[in-house]
Design a protein around this motif. Structure first.
Motif, mmCIF file in Angstrom:
data_model
loop_
_atom_site.group_PDB
_atom_site.id
_atom_site.type_symbol
_atom_site.label_atom_id
_atom_site.label_comp_id
_atom_site.label_asym_id
_atom_site.label_seq_id
_atom_site.Cartn_x
_atom_site.Cartn_y
_atom_site.Cartn_z
ATOM 1 N N GLN A 146 -4.646 -6.859 3.078
ATOM 2 C CA GLN A 146 -4.079 -6.050 3.916
ATOM 3 C C GLN A 146 -4.811 -4.740 4.375
ATOM 4 N N GLU A 147 -6.034 -5.164 4.459
ATOM 5 C CA GLU A 147 -6.784 -3.749 5.002
ATOM 6 C C GLU A 147 -7.133 -3.906 6.461
ATOM 7 N N ALA A 148 -6.867 -2.813 7.221
ATOM 8 C CA ALA A 148 -7.181 -2.996 8.632
ATOM 9 C C ALA A 148 -7.687 -1.607 9.242
ATOM 10 N N ASP A 149 -8.822 -1.375 10.053
ATOM 11 C CA ASP A 149 -9.288 -0.263 10.473
ATOM 12 C C ASP A 149 -8.311 0.391 11.293
ATOM 13 N N VAL A 150 -7.328 1.203 10.662
ATOM 14 C CA VAL A 150 -6.112 1.765 11.697
ATOM 15 C C VAL A 150 -6.573 2.960 12.503
ATOM 16 N N ILE A 151 -7.528 3.388 11.800
ATOM 17 C CA ILE A 151 -8.000 4.805 12.599
ATOM 18 C C ILE A 151 -8.896 4.316 13.836
ATOM 19 N N GLY A 152 -9.540 3.203 13.728
ATOM 20 C CA GLY A 152 -10.432 2.797 14.806
ATOM 21 C C GLY A 152 -9.451 2.125 15.628
ATOM 22 N N ILE A 153 -8.576 1.237 15.276
ATOM 23 C CA ILE A 153 -7.506 0.682 16.093
ATOM 24 C C ILE A 153 -6.680 1.662 17.088
ATOM 25 N N ASP A 167 4.203 8.136 27.147
ATOM 26 C CA ASP A 167 5.467 8.765 27.565
ATOM 27 C C ASP A 167 5.542 10.166 27.012
ATOM 28 N N SER A 168 4.616 10.699 26.333
ATOM 29 C CA SER A 168 4.429 12.201 25.446
ATOM 30 C C SER A 168 5.501 12.280 24.567
ATOM 31 N N LEU A 169 5.823 11.655 23.581
ATOM 32 C CA LEU A 169 6.872 11.590 22.658
ATOM 33 C C LEU A 169 6.266 12.043 21.165
ATOM 34 N N PRO A 170 6.865 13.059 20.654
ATOM 35 C CA PRO A 170 6.258 13.601 19.438
ATOM 36 C C PRO A 170 6.547 12.674 18.246
ATOM 37 N N VAL A 171 5.735 11.925 18.001
ATOM 38 C CA VAL A 171 6.045 10.842 16.496
ATOM 39 C C VAL A 171 5.038 11.201 15.612
ATOM 40 N N VAL A 172 5.357 11.201 14.215
ATOM 41 C CA VAL A 172 4.317 11.389 13.260
ATOM 42 C C VAL A 172 4.411 10.086 12.375
ATOM 43 N N VAL A 173 3.410 9.456 12.229
ATOM 44 C CA VAL A 173 3.242 8.086 11.692
ATOM 45 C C VAL A 173 2.354 8.168 10.370
ATOM 46 N N PHE A 174 2.875 7.485 9.032
ATOM 47 C CA PHE A 174 2.194 7.700 8.008
ATOM 48 C C PHE A 174 2.256 6.103 7.748
ATOM 49 N N THR A 175 0.736 5.648 7.759
ATOM 50 C CA THR A 175 0.367 4.165 7.271
ATOM 51 C C THR A 175 -0.284 4.322 6.037
ATOM 52 N N GLY A 176 0.152 3.230 5.144
ATOM 53 C CA GLY A 176 -0.716 3.036 3.933
ATOM 54 C C GLY A 176 -1.984 2.432 4.069
ATOM 55 N N GLN A 177 -3.037 2.476 3.493
ATOM 56 C CA GLN A 177 -4.175 2.252 3.496
ATOM 57 C C GLN A 177 -4.794 1.654 2.167
ATOM 58 N N VAL A 178 -5.619 0.425 1.928
ATOM 59 C CA VAL A 178 -6.222 0.181 0.744
ATOM 60 C C VAL A 178 -6.732 1.248 0.005
ATOM 61 N N THR A 179 -7.022 1.118 -1.355
ATOM 62 C CA THR A 179 -7.624 2.342 -2.151
ATOM 63 C C THR A 179 -9.138 2.632 -1.373
ATOM 64 N N ARG A 180 -9.495 3.900 -1.691
ATOM 65 C CA ARG A 180 -10.524 4.392 -1.086
ATOM 66 C C ARG A 180 -12.057 3.251 -1.340
ATOM 67 N N ALA A 181 -11.670 2.831 -2.737
ATOM 68 C CA ALA A 181 -12.894 2.077 -3.276
ATOM 69 C C ALA A 181 -13.284 0.666 -2.387
ATOM 70 N N ALA A 193 0.918 -1.289 -0.104
ATOM 71 C CA ALA A 193 -0.053 -0.102 -0.108
ATOM 72 C C ALA A 193 0.742 1.213 -0.063
ATOM 73 N N VAL A 194 2.134 1.250 0.561
ATOM 74 C CA VAL A 194 3.097 2.479 0.240
ATOM 75 C C VAL A 194 3.998 2.123 -1.041
ATOM 76 N N LEU A 195 3.784 1.353 -1.768
ATOM 77 C CA LEU A 195 4.682 1.490 -2.875
ATOM 78 C C LEU A 195 4.709 2.836 -3.767
ATOM 79 N N PRO A 196 3.713 3.531 -3.849
ATOM 80 C CA PRO A 196 3.820 4.730 -4.329
ATOM 81 C C PRO A 196 4.503 5.871 -3.568
ATOM 82 N N LEU A 197 4.525 5.635 -2.212
ATOM 83 C CA LEU A 197 5.152 6.541 -1.349
ATOM 84 C C LEU A 197 6.729 6.278 -1.396
ATOM 85 N N TYR A 198 6.976 4.984 -1.304
ATOM 86 C CA TYR A 198 8.431 4.614 -1.353
ATOM 87 C C TYR A 198 9.026 4.946 -2.787
ATOM 88 N N ASP A 199 8.100 5.018 -3.895
ATOM 89 C CA ASP A 199 8.847 5.445 -4.758
ATOM 90 C C ASP A 199 9.009 6.785 -4.880
#
Lengths: 572, 78
Positions: free
Chosen positions: A125-132, A103-117, A41-47
């Protein structure tokens, strides 16, 4: 055969995709490194990362990536950045997210997600990451429109790093990363109507607290992680000194006040020093600066600081009064609050009697350990003291969780802020080694030492590949007691010595394991081995692993047994 | 005792989930919950009826809710 096809299904303008826009947005935040692990799901991002030559550190597990980002954030004060793919890549981050949140650490995480459709169709490889991750993040959001990317990235960094820091997750459907955004002329701005950062510290709150300090005969400062997040160590030192107020530290506050300072009483809480816990128990005013009155610090709340008025300086209003009723609340940044407090104070009251009483406690009950088992074995506490000696005050230490962590807190002398990364609130085994990688990336010129247990190290040891690949000079010191030491200690003390699954009947040969990664490994098991091994390790320019076989039955003392008050320590 | 908690939130997906998670974690019993979009402002209001005698728990819940980035304001209107 070489497989050369077009990038997946679509012809794509090479530098104008959502993924490129995302990378540009990340770079705009001043990012110099990201930790991550690619996937479908992050192949375009790695590209896009490939095209834009971003420094990316490939860990060998997503958990390693987020703990490395935490270590980076803890030591540098800047947000640590993580990229992981959808589904299992994202769910492997959950422990690290919760750890960073606690522990109040500033971390920014980018997760891939399946296409919106196909979201919500149980796609591959779909998971409800926002919910989890809703309960494990300061904030999270899913990008629904490619045009929103710069804004969302900017807001993610802003939320992560301001106020009480914490992790923010941005979920990226794959088609968003592949879409072609319209050119954007405007710089992203912050539009967060519901996000409040405490403003100026209230003068009235400061005046009230200053008045209480002036009246106090037996005050104590409690320094938490908030002191370091606010870069308030210098102010704390100046304030404590000018008012002659002794200082107790929490685990995550260690280093915010110099261990060698005469006003420093050590760590408080379950495995704190006798003097620190008696100071909290006998003070008439406890001034908590940036700690959250964790249960490991307070012990039994009904017996906590029984005769004291409580002051609490915290940037997070929801922490004030959460566990301990507060008489003098101060909402705000610790640095700003201490600065105003210093100005509001009259010259110091005479507190020599109080300080003399505390010194007498230290003389009567100094921190000590059993060193009578002979020279053929290594007392773990001695090992920590020697590591401290050889590493010097400018070294950075990371730890896992358990006995070795407590011994490091008790016997390592932390003189400077932001030189310790440890999993305090969540207590995450496997944190210490990848956190050391992040710390070393943040501070390439400093000596970084991962003090770990044999249990925790086996949870994330796959990251040995990273230190070898990047030749990071991390020194890995395993306090190997062939056991899950703290579990075993509690079984000894509270479960009738029934050592249920806490002792290892098998473990790998850590030296040969290190060598298989091309890392120098060494095993020691006698007192006389300690100094030569540490000396050699510190002189070695690359990574080194030392497998230190320590006494299995050594226990962490003193201790406040569960349910007891701080004044009821055993093993003093 | 019934407590009536009112919040104004930004109309983002996820905000209700966060509040639901927090209610569950705080072990608060919900007698009623409504959410309604406010016209034209990208905001919604949420009304919760909570049954508890633990005032400290409710105060802490409100402070925790106020930490949420999408919560613009929250108050106990009992």
């Amino acid at each position: 055969m070489t497989l050369i096809t077009k990038a997946e299904d679509e012809p794509m303008s090479a530098c104008n995709t959502g993924a490129d826009l995302l990378v540009q947005s990340i770079l705009r935040e001043g990012t110099d490194v990201v930790f991550g692990y690619p996937g479908g799901a992050v192949l375009p991002l790695y590209d896009a990362l490939y095209r834009q030559k971003v420094r990316h550190i490939l860990t060998r597990h997503e958990q390693g990536a987020i703990h490395a980002a935490e270590g980076y954030a803890r030591i540098s004060g800047k947000p640590g950045i993580v990229i992981a793919t959808s589904g299992p890549g994202a769910t492997n981050l959950v422990t690290g997210l919760m750890d960073a949140y606690t522990d109040s650490l500033p971390v920014v995480v980018f997760t891939g997600q399946v296409t919106r459709a196909v979201i919500n169709t149980d796609a591959f490889q779909e998971a409800d990451v926002i919910g989890i991750t809703a309960s494990a993040t300061k904030h999270n959001f899913q990008v629904r429109d490619v045009q929103d990317l710069p804004q969302m990235v900017h807001e993610a960094f802003y939320i992560a790093a301001t106020g009480r820091p914490g992790p923010v997750l941005v979920d990226l459907p794959k088609d968003i990363c592949k879409a072609q955004p319209d050119p954007q002329a405007e710089e992203p701005a912050i539009h967060l109507r519901g996000y409040h950062i405490p403003g100026e510290v209230s003068e009235a709150q400061i005046r009230n607290l200053a008045g209480a300090i002036e009246k106090s005969v037996r005050p104590v400062l409690l320094a938490g992680a908030g002191v370091q997040h606010a870069m308030a160590s210098e102010r704390l030192r100046a304030f404590a000194q000018s008012q002659q107020i002794p200082v107790v530290s929490t685990l995550l506050g260690l280093g915010s006040f110099p261990a060698s300072h005469p006003l420093f009483l050590g760590m408080g809480g379950m495995h704190g020093t006798y003097t620190a816990n008696m100071a909290i128990s006998e003070c008439d005013l406890l001034i908590n600066v940036g700690s959250r009155f964790d249960d490991r610090l307070t012990g039994n709340l009904t017996r906590f600081a029984p005769g004291a008025k409580i002051a609490h300086i915290d940037i997070d209003p929801s922490e004030i009064g959460k566990n301990v009723p507060v008489d003098y609340p101060v909402v705000g940044d610790a640095n700003a609050a201490l600065g105003k407090l210093e100005k509001a104070m009259i010259p110091c009251k005479d507190r020599r009697d109080w300080l003399a009483r505390l010194s007498a406690y230290t003389r009567k009950h100094p921190q000590h350990y059993d060193d009578t088992a002979g020279d053929e074995t290594i007392p773990p506490q001695l090992l920590i003291e020697r590591i401290c000696h050889y590493a010097g005050p400018d070294a950075i230490v990371t730890t896992d969780v358990g006995q070795h962590q407590m011994w490091a807190a008790q016997y390592y002398r932390f003189e400077r802020p932001n030189h310790l990364a440890s999993s305090g609130g969540l207590g995450t085994m496997g944190f210490g080694f990848p956190a050391a990688i992040g710390a070393q990336v943040a501070e390439p010129g400093k000596q970084v030492i991962a003090i770990v247990g044999d249990g925790g190290f086996q949870m994330t040891l796959e990251e040995l590949a990273v230190v070898r690949e990047l030749n990071l000079p991390v020194k890995i010191i395993i306090l190997n007691n062939h056991a899950l030491g703290m579990v075993r200690q509690w079984q000894e003390a509270f479960y009738g010595q029934r050592y249920s699954h806490s002792r290892s009947s098998f473990q790998p040969d850590f030296v040969r394991l290190a060598e298989s990664y091309g890392i120098d490994g060494r095993r020691i098991g006698k007192k006389a081995d300690i100094d030569p091994a540490l000396d050699a390790a510190m002189q070695t320019p690359g990574p080194v692993l030392i497998d230190c076989h320590v006494r299995q039955m050594a226990n962490v003392y003193p201790m406040v047994p569960p349910g007891k008050g701080l004044q009821e320590m055993t093993g003093v | 005792m019934k407590r009536n908690i009112i919040a104004i939130v930004t109309t983002n997906s996820g905000v209700l989930g966060r509040i639901g998670n927090l209610l569950s974690r705080a072990q608060l019993d919900v007698d009623g919950l409504t959410m309604q979009k406010l016209p034209g402002k990208g905001m919604s209001d949420i009304s919760m009826l909570i049954d508890t005698d633990d005032a400290h728990k409710v105060d802490h819940f409100i402070k925790q809710m106020d930490r949420f980035v999408d919560v613009i304001s929250v108050a106990d209107m009992t």
